[in-house]
Design a protein around this motif. Structure first.
Motif, PDB file in Angstrom:
ATOM      1  N   UNK A 121      13.374  -5.382 -21.242  1.00 28.57           N
ATOM      2  CA  UNK A 121      12.303  -4.506 -20.755  1.00 28.57           C
ATOM      3  C   UNK A 121      12.987  -3.133 -20.476  1.00 28.57           C
ATOM      4  N   UNK A 122      14.267  -3.172 -19.776  1.00 30.76           N
ATOM      5  CA  UNK A 122      15.132  -1.564 -19.609  1.00 30.76           C
ATOM      6  C   UNK A 122      15.278  -1.107 -21.120  1.00 30.76           C
ATOM      7  N   UNK A 123      15.818  -1.759 -21.733  1.00 33.34           N
ATOM      8  CA  UNK A 123      16.094  -1.293 -23.380  1.00 33.34           C
ATOM      9  C   UNK A 123      14.739  -0.536 -23.882  1.00 33.34           C
ATOM     10  N   UNK A 124      13.949  -1.489 -23.790  1.00 30.46           N
ATOM     11  CA  UNK A 124      12.610  -1.020 -24.407  1.00 30.46           C
ATOM     12  C   UNK A 124      11.981   0.195 -23.789  1.00 30.46           C
TER      13      UNK A 124
ATOM     14  N   UNK B 219      23.106  -6.799 -32.098  1.00 32.15           N
ATOM     15  CA  UNK B 219      23.521  -6.363 -30.616  1.00 32.15           C
ATOM     16  C   UNK B 219      22.691  -5.265 -29.972  1.00 32.15           C
ATOM     17  N   UNK B 220      22.646  -5.485 -28.664  1.00 33.19           N
ATOM     18  CA  UNK B 220      21.849  -4.429 -27.970  1.00 33.19           C
ATOM     19  C   UNK B 220      22.788  -4.083 -26.897  1.00 33.19           C
ATOM     20  N   UNK B 221      22.789  -2.985 -26.658  1.00 28.71           N
ATOM     21  CA  UNK B 221      23.776  -2.291 -25.477  1.00 28.71           C
ATOM     22  C   UNK B 221      23.135  -1.328 -24.541  1.00 28.71           C
ATOM     23  N   UNK B 222      23.128  -1.433 -23.255  1.00 26.80           N
ATOM     24  CA  UNK B 222      22.596  -0.458 -22.312  1.00 26.80           C
ATOM     25  C   UNK B 222      23.655  -0.092 -21.352  1.00 26.80           C
ATOM     26  N   UNK B 223      23.989   1.393 -21.508  1.00 30.73           N
ATOM     27  CA  UNK B 223      24.995   2.115 -20.759  1.00 30.73           C
ATOM     28  C   UNK B 223      24.207   2.773 -19.833  1.00 30.73           C
ATOM     29  N   UNK B 224      24.572   2.538 -18.341  1.00 30.30           N
ATOM     30  CA  UNK B 224      24.002   3.142 -17.243  1.00 30.30           C
ATOM     31  C   UNK B 224      25.055   3.243 -16.013  1.00 30.30           C
TER      32      UNK B 224
ATOM     33  N   UNK C 282      15.989 -11.917 -27.684  1.00 36.79           N
ATOM     34  CA  UNK C 282      16.351 -11.095 -26.407  1.00 36.79           C
ATOM     35  C   UNK C 282      15.322 -11.253 -25.339  1.00 36.79           C
ATOM     36  N   UNK C 283      14.177 -10.982 -25.839  1.00 36.46           N
ATOM     37  CA  UNK C 283      13.087 -11.058 -24.832  1.00 36.46           C
ATOM     38  C   UNK C 283      13.210 -12.304 -24.041  1.00 36.46           C
ATOM     39  N   UNK C 284      13.294 -13.515 -24.486  1.00 38.14           N
ATOM     40  CA  UNK C 284      13.262 -14.538 -23.943  1.00 38.14           C
ATOM     41  C   UNK C 284      14.556 -14.908 -23.115  1.00 38.14           C
TER      42      UNK C 284
ATOM     43  N   UNK D  96      21.617   4.898 -21.421  1.00 39.89           N
ATOM     44  CA  UNK D  96      21.129   5.063 -23.002  1.00 39.89           C
ATOM     45  C   UNK D  96      21.411   3.553 -23.551  1.00 39.89           C
ATOM     46  N   UNK D  97      20.542   3.570 -24.571  1.00 40.43           N
ATOM     47  CA  UNK D  97      20.673   2.198 -25.269  1.00 40.43           C
ATOM     48  C   UNK D  97      20.711   2.383 -26.592  1.00 40.43           C
ATOM     49  N   UNK D  98      21.480   1.319 -27.290  1.00 41.92           N
ATOM     50  CA  UNK D  98      21.887   1.178 -28.635  1.00 41.92           C
ATOM     51  C   UNK D  98      21.518  -0.104 -29.119  1.00 41.92           C
ATOM     52  N   UNK D  99      20.752  -0.285 -30.459  1.00 40.53           N
ATOM     53  CA  UNK D  99      20.410  -1.363 -31.249  1.00 40.53           C
ATOM     54  C   UNK D  99      21.153  -1.341 -32.728  1.00 40.53           C
ATOM     55  N   UNK D 100      21.802  -2.417 -32.673  1.00 35.12           N
ATOM     56  CA  UNK D 100      22.274  -2.632 -34.317  1.00 35.12           C
ATOM     57  C   UNK D 100      22.013  -3.774 -34.775  1.00 35.12           C
ATOM     58  N   UNK D 101      22.241  -3.874 -36.233  1.00 39.07           N
ATOM     59  CA  UNK D 101      21.553  -4.981 -36.783  1.00 39.07           C
ATOM     60  C   UNK D 101      21.611  -4.990 -38.315  1.00 39.07           C
ATOM     61  N   UNK D 102      20.542  -5.368 -38.859  1.00 40.18           N
ATOM     62  CA  UNK D 102      20.428  -5.317 -40.644  1.00 40.18           C
ATOM     63  C   UNK D 102      18.900  -4.987 -40.415  1.00 40.18           C
ATOM     64  N   UNK D 103      18.437  -4.210 -41.581  1.00 39.35           N
ATOM     65  CA  UNK D 103      17.209  -3.713 -41.476  1.00 39.35           C
ATOM     66  C   UNK D 103      16.830  -4.483 -42.988  1.00 39.35           C
ATOM     67  N   UNK D 104      15.548  -4.938 -42.861  1.00 36.16           N
ATOM     68  CA  UNK D 104      14.849  -5.787 -43.611  1.00 36.16           C
ATOM     69  C   UNK D 104      13.777  -5.029 -44.124  1.00 36.16           C
TER      70      UNK D 104
END
Length: 143
Positions: free
Chosen positions: A10-13, A113-118, A1-3, A87-95
Motif C-alpha cells: 500500500x505504501x509503495x502503491x 523486487x520492490x524497494x521503499x526507501x524512507x 506482494x499484496x498478500x 521513494x519507491x523502486x520496482x524492478x522485474x521483467x516486462x511482458x
C-alpha cells in the motif's frame, strides 16, 4: 506482494500514485543503460505501462525485458524530514500485452523486487525495505 506484505504494498502503491511521471530504466542493445520518462499504473493489482510506437524503450523491452522503474520523488523539507514519504523502486521483467503497432506497446510487469526507501519516525535513520517473491519483506536501517 499484496498478500504477503499488504501494508508495504500500500505504501509503495501510494508513492507511485502520488505523481504522474516516473523514470524507467531499460537496457540498450549494447548493454548500456537507458532512462526514460514514463507513466504507469496499477490495474487489477498489476503494474502496467506503455511505450509510444517506435520508441526506443519499447524496442529495449522487446529485446531484453529487464527493467526498473522509480517513483516520482520529492525532497525532504528542512526541519520536517520525518514527514518525507520516501521513494519507491520496482524492478522485474516486462511482458508484452498484445502486439505493438501504430498505437505503441503495452506491458505488464513480472515483479522481481520492490524497494521503499524512507526515514524512521524520528528522522534519524535511513530505512530501506525491500520485497522479493523468494524472500518476502526485509528491512535495514542505516545512519
Amino acid at each position: 506482494m499484496d498478500r504477503s506484505a499488504p501494508e508495504f504494498a500500500e505504501r509503495v502503491r501510494g508513492l507511485f500514485d502520488s505523481g504522474r511521471h516516473k523514470t524507467l530504466a531499460t537496457l540498450r542493445a549494447d548493454g548500456s543503460p537507458r532512462i526514460s520518462g514514463i507513466e504507469c499504473a496499477f490495474e487489477d493489482g498489476e503494474l502496467v505501462f506503455g511505450s509510444m510506437a517506435d520508441a526506443r524503450k519499447g524496442a529495449d523491452l522487446r529485446r531484453d525485458p529487464r527493467f526498473a522503474v522509480h517513483s516520482a520523488t520529492v525532497d525532504p523539507v528542512d526541519g520536517r524530514e520525518a514527514e518525507w514519504p520516501g521513494e519507491a523502486k520496482i524492478s522485474g521483467r516486462a511482458v508484452a500485452v498484445g502486439e505493438g503497432g501504430p498505437n505503441g506497446d503495452r506491458f505488464r510487469a513480472e515483479i522481481t523486487e520492490v524497494v521503499h526507501t524512507h526515514l524512521n519516525p524520528e528522522a534519524t535513520l535511513l530505512v530501506v525495505e525491500w520485497w522479493t517473491p523468494e524472500r518476502g519483506l526485509r528491512k535495514v536501517e542505516r545512519e
